[in-house]
Write a protein that holds these residues in place. Structure first.
Motif, PDB file in Angstrom:
ATOM      1  N   ASP A 241      12.291  28.551   3.106  1.00 40.67           N
ATOM      2  CA  ASP A 241      13.334  28.997   2.190  1.00 40.67           C
ATOM      3  C   ASP A 241      14.594  29.207   3.027  1.00 40.67           C
ATOM      4  N   GLY A 242      15.720  29.253   2.425  1.00 41.47           N
ATOM      5  CA  GLY A 242      16.962  29.565   3.166  1.00 41.47           C
ATOM      6  C   GLY A 242      17.579  28.366   3.851  1.00 41.47           C
ATOM      7  N   ASN A 243      16.864  27.767   4.799  1.00 46.98           N
ATOM      8  CA  ASN A 243      17.404  26.622   5.549  1.00 46.98           C
ATOM      9  C   ASN A 243      16.365  25.513   5.648  1.00 46.98           C
ATOM     10  N   ASN A 244      16.844  24.292   5.821  1.00 44.25           N
ATOM     11  CA  ASN A 244      15.947  23.173   6.122  1.00 44.25           C
ATOM     12  C   ASN A 244      15.660  23.164   7.617  1.00 44.25           C
ATOM     13  N   TYR A 245      14.417  22.963   7.974  1.00 47.30           N
ATOM     14  CA  TYR A 245      14.054  22.953   9.390  1.00 47.30           C
ATOM     15  C   TYR A 245      13.324  21.659   9.720  1.00 47.30           C
ATOM     16  N   LEU A 246      13.894  20.858  10.586  1.00 49.58           N
ATOM     17  CA  LEU A 246      13.361  19.578  11.061  1.00 49.58           C
ATOM     18  C   LEU A 246      13.336  18.505   9.975  1.00 49.58           C
ATOM     19  N   ALA A 247      13.083  18.893   8.736  1.00 47.57           N
ATOM     20  CA  ALA A 247      13.058  17.945   7.611  1.00 47.57           C
ATOM     21  C   ALA A 247      13.636  18.669   6.393  1.00 47.57           C
ATOM     22  N   GLU A 248      13.561  18.043   5.248  1.00 41.11           N
ATOM     23  CA  GLU A 248      14.065  18.726   4.046  1.00 41.11           C
ATOM     24  C   GLU A 248      12.976  19.684   3.569  1.00 41.11           C
ATOM     25  N   SER A 249      12.784  20.707   4.362  1.00 39.91           N
ATOM     26  CA  SER A 249      11.619  21.579   4.182  1.00 39.91           C
ATOM     27  C   SER A 249      11.774  22.548   3.009  1.00 39.91           C
ATOM     28  N   LYS A 250      13.001  22.774   2.557  1.00 37.98           N
ATOM     29  CA  LYS A 250      13.155  23.681   1.408  1.00 37.98           C
ATOM     30  C   LYS A 250      12.452  23.125   0.174  1.00 37.98           C
ATOM     31  N   ASP A 251      12.405  21.797   0.099  1.00 35.32           N
ATOM     32  CA  ASP A 251      11.691  21.153  -1.018  1.00 35.32           C
ATOM     33  C   ASP A 251      10.230  20.896  -0.678  1.00 35.32           C
ATOM     34  N   GLY A 252       9.836  21.244   0.547  1.00 34.09           N
ATOM     35  CA  GLY A 252       8.504  20.886   1.032  1.00 34.09           C
ATOM     36  C   GLY A 252       8.542  19.460   1.543  1.00 34.09           C
ATOM     37  N   SER A 253       8.051  19.224   2.752  1.00 34.66           N
ATOM     38  CA  SER A 253       8.149  17.871   3.306  1.00 34.66           C
ATOM     39  C   SER A 253       6.907  17.490   4.107  1.00 34.66           C
ATOM     40  N   PHE A 254       6.456  16.259   3.849  1.00 33.15           N
ATOM     41  CA  PHE A 254       5.376  15.671   4.645  1.00 33.15           C
ATOM     42  C   PHE A 254       5.936  14.797   5.781  1.00 33.15           C
ATOM     43  N   GLN A 255       7.269  14.779   5.910  1.00 32.74           N
ATOM     44  CA  GLN A 255       7.868  13.983   7.003  1.00 32.74           C
ATOM     45  C   GLN A 255       7.695  14.738   8.319  1.00 32.74           C
ATOM     46  N   PHE A 256       6.488  14.838   8.737  1.00 31.58           N
ATOM     47  CA  PHE A 256       6.150  15.675   9.899  1.00 31.58           C
ATOM     48  C   PHE A 256       4.821  15.165  10.458  1.00 31.58           C
ATOM     49  N   ASN A 257       4.881  14.037  11.181  1.00 32.38           N
ATOM     50  CA  ASN A 257       3.643  13.492  11.749  1.00 32.38           C
ATOM     51  C   ASN A 257       3.880  12.919  13.147  1.00 32.38           C
ATOM     52  N   GLU A 258       2.808  12.748  13.871  1.00 33.60           N
ATOM     53  CA  GLU A 258       2.861  12.168  15.216  1.00 33.60           C
ATOM     54  C   GLU A 258       1.588  11.371  15.436  1.00 33.60           C
ATOM     55  N   MET A 259       1.720  10.288  16.206  1.00 31.29           N
ATOM     56  CA  MET A 259       0.519   9.540  16.582  1.00 31.29           C
ATOM     57  C   MET A 259       0.750   8.831  17.905  1.00 31.29           C
ATOM     58  N   GLY A 260      -0.297   8.657  18.640  1.00 30.36           N
ATOM     59  CA  GLY A 260      -0.158   8.012  19.941  1.00 30.36           C
ATOM     60  C   GLY A 260      -1.415   7.253  20.307  1.00 30.36           C
ATOM     61  N   LEU A 261      -1.220   6.186  21.056  1.00 33.50           N
ATOM     62  CA  LEU A 261      -2.345   5.374  21.534  1.00 33.50           C
ATOM     63  C   LEU A 261      -2.165   5.204  23.041  1.00 33.50           C
ATOM     64  N   ASN A 262      -3.226   5.516  23.776  1.00 30.72           N
ATOM     65  CA  ASN A 262      -3.125   5.685  25.220  1.00 30.72           C
ATOM     66  C   ASN A 262      -4.097   4.758  25.945  1.00 30.72           C
ATOM     67  N   PHE A 263      -3.590   4.024  26.920  1.00 29.45           N
ATOM     68  CA  PHE A 263      -4.418   3.113  27.733  1.00 29.45           C
ATOM     69  C   PHE A 263      -4.301   3.536  29.191  1.00 29.45           C
ATOM     70  N   LYS A 264      -5.433   3.612  29.858  1.00 32.30           N
ATOM     71  CA  LYS A 264      -5.400   4.048  31.258  1.00 32.30           C
ATOM     72  C   LYS A 264      -6.442   3.278  32.041  1.00 32.30           C
ATOM     73  N   MET A 265      -6.061   2.869  33.251  1.00 36.16           N
ATOM     74  CA  MET A 265      -6.994   2.093  34.060  1.00 36.16           C
ATOM     75  C   MET A 265      -6.932   2.538  35.512  1.00 36.16           C
ATOM     76  N   GLN A 266      -8.113   2.696  36.115  1.00 37.38           N
ATOM     77  CA  GLN A 266      -8.210   2.936  37.548  1.00 37.38           C
ATOM     78  C   GLN A 266      -8.272   1.565  38.200  1.00 37.38           C
ATOM     79  N   ALA A 267      -7.117   1.076  38.667  1.00 37.60           N
ATOM     80  CA  ALA A 267      -7.055  -0.298  39.177  1.00 37.60           C
ATOM     81  C   ALA A 267      -7.730  -0.422  40.530  1.00 37.60           C
ATOM     82  N   THR A 268      -7.448   0.526  41.426  1.00 37.38           N
ATOM     83  CA  THR A 268      -8.135   0.593  42.714  1.00 37.38           C
ATOM     84  C   THR A 268      -8.438   2.055  42.992  1.00 37.38           C
TER      85      THR A 268
END
Lengths: 151, 407
Positions: free
Chosen positions: B41-68
């Motif tokens: 309420d009051g202010n929007n934070y990071l997204a249009e949060s006063k209306d409620g927002s699902f624009q709040f996600n993260e995803m990552g894909l990680n590759f790692k190799m022990q070459a030597t």
């Protein structure tokens, strides 16, 4: 009369509370009494390690043996042994240890250690992997070198 | 890019459904995904949060190799949506080769995560902390793109002793590419001008950490130095008049630039852990000198804005049950350390943001978690003006929920 009953209840509550605290903080020491053996591949040049060495190996701060061979450590996910090992040597809870390595992984600084469910799996991995070390319940048998802890 | 995004979702979904995760001691593939919801309420934070927002996600894909024995190589792809920032475009989060000569000396080259405070390097991975939002007093979401990682080289190492504990150091030099629609560009423009080009100069970053022999106490410091250049044209007359105090009439479309010189960020951190208890405190000072140039046909107006930004917070979290932990933190952020009460501003509470947060974290299993969080804010400093045109509320609430998966 009411005051005396109230004081009695309060005293009993305080005693119970402190008993809980004592029990809670004694848990790590109780677990630490469990018997753990450190086993290494037979090509590992050392026969004994200090507790500090163990800690540094399992948090990735010591990554090679004295002869320059890479250290590969195995984690035993068996609940009691894992908790006892972490409490005594690493000073972390299982959750903290898991997240420590996830931190290393997702920041690019490390890879997750190989993890096994039974002592036999750890011993099998250590036997077949050059430079490997793991921890198992004391008395577990296998074609591995049993390391002594020198402190 | 959308096709790549869809492919990334499909790969992540496939790995989640089949549990077919490739991991051994030589090659590993891991990842994470989170979806959140913001309501305020009051202010929007990071997204249009006063209306409620699902624009709040993260995803990552990680590759790692022990070459030597001494060489590891790896990379992580990352996408996020945080209101107007990110829009789920896939970026290379980090990718570098890591050669460890000895434990006390290693070399990294590529795109390397910046060491900023204790928690920046893994701020993308929601499952690793109790709270949903890292304390904004120190970890500013608006500037995350410019602070994220450094294209360059660095040295690092660990020095371990029996009696003095463990010392870890890291030094990096390089630069970072940022986009005109990223958080830093929006922060600089403040809706005053359309940025057509933005870039960072060379970056230097250092970190030093000490862990005591009992491994309960960790103390560290990080430094980050750079400069930012942004060029564009004024966006509209009305807003520019507001910021310049009505002294100049600047027609829309007038060329202008911003040179933020001598950006120096210092963070001191301390963390104490005992069994399932974690207590942390971090203190940040960010010194900048902003130079705005407005180019009229006959002359140029230059304004200088030296600024010392200050932020600090204290945090406590505790795991009460194997599947449940809770945490609280309180942080204070000041746009100008020399004007903490906002007396130099027309609206005093735009100079600070005080944030009290309560977080609950439920571990469904090793891979899935659910988090709930409540924030009570005093002050409206550092809000995204694009999301908050007009008057801002002084006291306001933010509620957040998030589901995360990691493998």
């Amino acid at each position: 009369m009411m005051t005396r009953v109230s004081k009695y209840r309060r005293t009993r509550f305080i005693a119970a509370f402190f008993s809980y605290l004592c029990f809670y903080f004694m848990i790590p020491f109780a677990y630490a009494g469990d018997k753990i053996s450190f086993v290494a591949n037979k090509d590992v040049s050392v026969n004994s390690l200090t507790s500090t060495d163990i800690k540094n190996i399992f948090i990735g701060k010591k990554s090679e043996w004295d002869d320059g061979r890479r250290i590969i450590f195995a984690v035993l996910k068996n609940e009691d042994t894992h908790v006892a090992f972490l409490k005594k040597y690493i000073k972390k809870s299982p959750d903290q240890f898991k997240n420590y390595w996830r931190n290393m992984l997702f920041s690019g600084k490390g890879m997750l250690p190989p993890t096994f469910v039974t002592d036999a799996e750890v011993i099998d991995f250590v036997t077949k992997t050059s430079g490997a070390i793991g921890y198992v319940v004391q008395g577990s048998k296998g074609d591995v070198k049993v390391l002594t802890i020198s402190d | 890019m959308k096709k790549i995004y869809v492919k990334m979702i499909m790969v992540l979904a496939g790995l989640m459904i089949t549990g077919n995760i490739y991991a051994n001691d030589t090659v590993q593939i891991h990842g994470f995904m989170s979806q959140g919801y913001l309501k305020s309420d009051g202010n929007n934070y990071l997204a249009e949060s006063k209306d409620g927002s699902f624009q709040f996600n993260e995803m990552g894909l990680n590759f790692k190799m022990q070459a030597t024995d001494k060489l590891q190589i790896g990379m992580q792809f990352f996408a996020r949506d945080m209101g107007p920032i990110g829009n789920d475009e896939i970026v290379l989060d980090w990718a570098f080769a890591d050669y460890k000569f000895k434990d006390y000396l290693g070399l990294r080259a590529g795109k390397i995560k910046s060491p900023i405070g204790f928690y920046h390097e893994t701020r993308d991975v929601d499952i690793l902390r109790t709270s949903i939002l890292l304390p904004s007093a120190v970890y500013d979401e608006n500037l995350r793109d410019s602070a994220n990682a450094i294209h360059g080289v660095g040295i690092y190492g660990d020095v371990t002793t029996d009696f003095l504990g463990n010392f870890t150091y890291q030094a990096l030099v390089g630069t970072q590419n940022i986009s005109t629609d990223g958080g830093t560009a929006k922060y600089i423009s403040q809706t005053l001008f359309d940025i057509q080009h933005v870039g960072l100069d060379s970056i230097l970053a250092y970190s030093l950490q000490w862990v005591d022999p009992s491994s309960h106490l960790r103390i560290g410091g990080t430094c980050f130095f750079t400069e930012i250049e942004a060029d564009g044209v004024t966006q509209n007359k009305k807003k520019w008049d507001g910021i310049s105090g009505g002294l100049f009439e600047v027609p829309e479309g007038t060329a202008m630039d911003n040179r933020t010189r001598n950006i120096e960020e210092y963070i001191g951190s301390i963390e104490f852990t005992w069994n399932d208890l974690l207590v942390a405190y971090e203190y940040k000072v960010l010194k900048t000198t902003g130079i705005f140039n407005i180019y009229f046909p006959e002359f140029t107006i230059t304004s200088l804005a030296p600024l010392d930004i200050l932020g600090y917070y204290g945090l406590v979290s505790y795991r009460f049950l194997p599947f449940f932990e809770a945490g609280i933190y309180y942080g204070e952020f000041f746009v100008d350390a020399n004007d903490r009460d906002g007396s130099k501003r027309e609206v005093d509470y735009l100079s600070w943001q005080k944030d009290f947060a309560v977080s609950l974290k439920f571990d469904i299993n090793d891979n899935w978690i659910i988090k709930l969080e409540t924030h009570y804010f005093d002050g409206a400093a550092n809000l995204n003006l694009e999301l908050n045109p007009g008057t801002n509320a002084k006291y306001w609430w933010l509620y957040a929920a998030k589901v995360s998966y990691v493998f």
